[in-house]
Design a protein around this motif. Structure first.
Motif, PDB file in Angstrom:
ATOM      1  N   ASN A 100      39.627 -47.513  -0.776  1.00 16.42           N
ATOM      2  CA  ASN A 100      40.743 -46.630  -0.434  1.00 16.42           C
ATOM      3  C   ASN A 100      41.860 -46.812  -1.469  1.00 16.42           C
ATOM      4  OD1 ASN A 100      43.511 -46.268   0.786  1.00 16.42           O
ATOM      5  ND2 ASN A 100      42.272 -45.332   2.384  1.00 16.42           N
ATOM      6  N   PHE A 124      45.009 -46.245  -1.460  1.00 20.95           N
ATOM      7  CA  PHE A 124      46.277 -46.784  -0.962  1.00 20.95           C
ATOM      8  C   PHE A 124      46.164 -48.285  -0.682  1.00 20.95           C
ATOM      9  CE2 PHE A 124      45.966 -42.281   0.255  1.00 20.95           C
ATOM     10  CZ  PHE A 124      47.024 -41.785  -0.484  1.00 20.95           C
ATOM     11  N   VAL A 125      44.966 -48.725  -0.331  1.00 18.26           N
ATOM     12  CA  VAL A 125      44.731 -50.161  -0.152  1.00 18.26           C
ATOM     13  C   VAL A 125      44.767 -50.857  -1.513  1.00 18.26           C
ATOM     14  CG1 VAL A 125      43.009 -51.889   0.520  1.00 18.26           C
ATOM     15  CG2 VAL A 125      43.409 -49.893   1.983  1.00 18.26           C
ATOM     16  N   LYS A 128      48.280 -51.290  -2.646  1.00 20.37           N
ATOM     17  CA  LYS A 128      48.980 -52.360  -1.938  1.00 20.37           C
ATOM     18  C   LYS A 128      48.566 -53.716  -2.525  1.00 20.37           C
ATOM     19  CE  LYS A 128      49.929 -53.919   2.771  1.00 20.37           C
ATOM     20  NZ  LYS A 128      49.161 -55.085   3.197  1.00 20.37           N
ATOM     21  N   ILE A 134      37.803 -40.543  -1.870  1.00 17.26           N
ATOM     22  CA  ILE A 134      39.068 -39.808  -1.955  1.00 17.26           C
ATOM     23  C   ILE A 134      39.479 -39.185  -0.618  1.00 17.26           C
ATOM     24  CG2 ILE A 134      38.144 -37.582  -2.735  1.00 17.26           C
ATOM     25  CD1 ILE A 134      41.223 -39.354  -4.177  1.00 17.26           C
ATOM     26  N   ALA A 189      46.487 -37.314  -2.121  1.00 10.69           N
ATOM     27  CA  ALA A 189      45.525 -38.387  -2.395  1.00 10.69           C
ATOM     28  C   ALA A 189      45.073 -38.336  -3.856  1.00 10.69           C
ATOM     29  CB  ALA A 189      44.330 -38.290  -1.458  1.00 10.69           C
ATOM     30  N   PHE A 224      47.974 -39.243  -6.247  1.00 15.98           N
ATOM     31  CA  PHE A 224      48.242 -40.685  -6.113  1.00 15.98           C
ATOM     32  C   PHE A 224      47.167 -41.497  -6.846  1.00 15.98           C
ATOM     33  CE2 PHE A 224      48.096 -44.842  -4.183  1.00 15.98           C
ATOM     34  CZ  PHE A 224      49.432 -45.168  -4.058  1.00 15.98           C
TER      35      PHE A 224
END
Ligand SMILES: Cc1cc2nc3c(=O)[nH]c(=O)nc-3n(C[C@H](O)[C@H](O)[C@H](O)COP(=O)(O)OP(=O)(O)OC[C@H]3O[C@@H](n4cnc5c(N)ncnc54)[C@H](O)[C@@H]3O)c2cc1C
Ligand code: SF4
Ligand code: SF4
Ligand code: FES
Lengths: 247, 249
Positions: A117, A119-120, A123, A161, A171, A174
């Protein structure tokens, strides 16, 4: 409310040129001012590398943004005036080819169907950078951080995605930016690894002193397919000799 | 009993012409979350509570400190900023919907362009010729400056338009925010020089006279801007201006 000291300025950025006269002062209006190494592409503001060196004096970022803008504006006008042909004279095929290239990049990301992912990953990247590449830096930790970034780059290729929409697709944009963040994270980490001294916001407890003899120079990183390549350029101190910063 | 999870119910819509649907999510509880950090958690695992794979919810945010207005949305029925909406203070499930008075872009993102157009129509800026040094501006007394500061806190977030009965997707009413900005720029010693231009615009189509005085706006404003006072003040200012224009004062 939670309070955490967060990054709020990026020292370093796109390389830009400037023109100095015989006395070392900047030549206002020169089309070289604030032009990057890509002809016709100018950068002004936090995005450029100029003015701050290894640290930014409090409240000086807005000042440098304004100053950079004041130089870049006339520079761009004069650059455009000096051109032999305008973009109208460039064959449409050039723009069409670039459009195809960008659409292809978008399509490739839309097609990512792995297990990771974005976004993971982002982070985790943030955590690695905050833990190892903030102000206090150790060479072993910097090396470990670079290895971690390389692993993130590998995982990036296995992103799922989740969204193939061609409208307001956050998405995809990003994920595209995330790749650039990974490239840039390597530049910052490897640049820090090489610089065995302490200067400004770069503090190595193993090398606590500023070492002007060896390191009074600007780190220049060039993108290559196999990772950043580093060179060093002298710092222009013709108008002002550096002194120790004691506050 | 301590909470282990946070439930969210999000109104989803893929685009302006797509059908809306509701999706429910459950995320691990952490103390001191806000709605943005909850949404960030959702997109790290974009599966509904039923385990169905979905797209990461689309929303807007920028400053994360309630000064930019980008993250305005309807949270548990109330329009407010997602970044300053603290999860620990919200009833569960947290219900998120986009604002309704603006064209929908996708999911929780709307297009607040009408507000920026209104500011342009109202000439809500102070023209300054930046080509030479004008020297210091006129001094402003502390009371005026305090009032100007409270008006200047407007972040064009759209809450006041969302709750205003006079604002509909098709109405031309500029809304309370822009009216209040006319007041701000007309009280500035340099801004005053264009006061007439702003008052003319304010008396034009979609201007002050479209306000129905429902006063919803002032209660919805997160920056506690005295909007009804501004509306009344501009009423007086436009009346005075009309009289002056009539009698050539
Ligand atoms: C929390 C915080 C506090 C700060 N406090 C101070 C302070 O007290 N004093 C001080 O001097 N400085 C301060 N700074 C730093 C200063 O605010 C910034 O360095 C400065 O605002 C940067 O201005 P800029 O115009 O260079 O870039 P930005 O303001 O970052 O503007 C870049 C613009 O480019 C747009 N953009 C990005 N990508 C694209 C694209 N692909 N296409 C089109 N547009 C794009 C962005 O949306 C943005 O509008 C602070 C910064 C932060 C984060
Ligand atoms: S007073 Fe009522 S009608 Fe007028 S702007 Fe405020 S909410 Fe809208
Ligand atoms: S007046 Fe208040 S509610 Fe209206 S846009 Fe400005 S900050 Fe938001
Ligand atoms: S992100 Fe700016 S107001 Fe919420």
């Amino acid at each position: 409310m939670r309070v955490f000291p967060s990054v709020h300025y990026t020292m370093g950025g796109l390389w830009i040129d400037y023109e100095a006269d015989a006395s070392g002062n900047i030549v206002a209006g020169s089309p070289r001012n604030h032009q990057t190494n890509i002809p016709g592409l100018f950068a002004a503001g936090e995005v450029d590398y100029e003015y701050h060196g290894a640290n930014r004096l409090g409240a000086n970022s807005l000042l440098s943004c304004f100053y950079g803008g004041m130089l870049a504006g006339p520079a761009m006008v004069n650059y455009a005036k000096g051109l032999e042909r305008s973009c109208d004279a460039v064959p449409a095929s050039v723009f069409e080819a670039e459009r195809k290239r960008q659409e292809e990049a978008f399509r490739r990301i839309c097609a990512l169907q792995g297990t990771e992912n974005p976004f993971v990953l982002h982070k985790e990247l943030g955590e690695v950078m905050t833990d190892n590449v903030a102000v206090v830096r150790y060479n072993d930790k910097l090396q470990a951080a670079d290895n971690a970034i390389l692993a993130f780059m590998d995982r990036w290729k296995r992103i799922d995605i989740h969204d193939a929409a061609t409208w307001a697709n956050q998405a995809v944009s990003f994920t595209r930016q995330l790749w650039n963040m990974l490239e840039l994270a390597r530049v910052i980490t490897l640049g820090a690894l090489r610089r065995d001294e302490s200067r400004g916001s770069h503090y190595k407890p193993d090398f606590p002193e500023r070492n002007d003899g060896e390191w009074l120079k600007t780190t220049l990183a060039t993108w290559t397919p196999s990772g950043p390549e580093f060179r060093y350029a002298p710092v222009d101190i013709s108008l002002l000799r550096p002194e120790a910063r004691k506050y | 009993m301590a909470k282990n999870t946070i439930e969210l119910k999000i109104k989803r819509q893929d685009g302006p012409n797509a059908a809306a649907r509701w999706e429910e999510f459950s995320i691990p509880y952490k103390p001191k979350m806000n709605v943005i950090s909850a949404l960030m958690e959702v997109r790290r695992h974009p599966y509904t509570v039923q385990g169905r794979k979905t797209t990461p919810p689309v929303w807007d945010a920028n400053c994360l400190e309630e000064v930019c207005g980008a993250c305005s949305m309807i949270i548990n029925g109330k329009v407010r900023q997602a970044c300053s909406a603290l999860v620990d203070q919200l009833e569960l499930p947290i219900v998120l919907e986009p604002m309704t008075k603006f064209p929908l872009v996708r999911d929780l993102v709307v297009d607040r362009q009408r507000m920026f157009d209104a500011l342009k129509r109202m000439h809500a800026w102070i023209p300054i010729d930046g080509t030479y040094n004008l020297g210091p501006g006129p001094r402003v007394d502390p009371n005026t400056s305090a009032m100007a500061y409270s008006l200047a806190r407007c972040m064009t977030c759209g809450c006041c338009l969302e709750v205003c009965p006079q604002i509909t997707p098709t109405s031309t009413f500029i809304g309370a925010a822009a009216i209040s900005q006319v007041r701000l720029f007309n009280m500035h010693p340099t801004g005053k020089m264009h006061a007439r231009e702003r008052l003319e615009a304010l008396m034009g189509e979609g201007g002050l006279q479209d306000c129905g005085n429902a006063q919803n706006c002032v209660h919805a404003c997160p920056k506690e801007i005295p909007l009804t006072e501004s509306i009344a003040a501009m009423g007086r200012e436009t009346t005075a201006y009309v009289l002056k224009r009539l009698f050539g004062g």
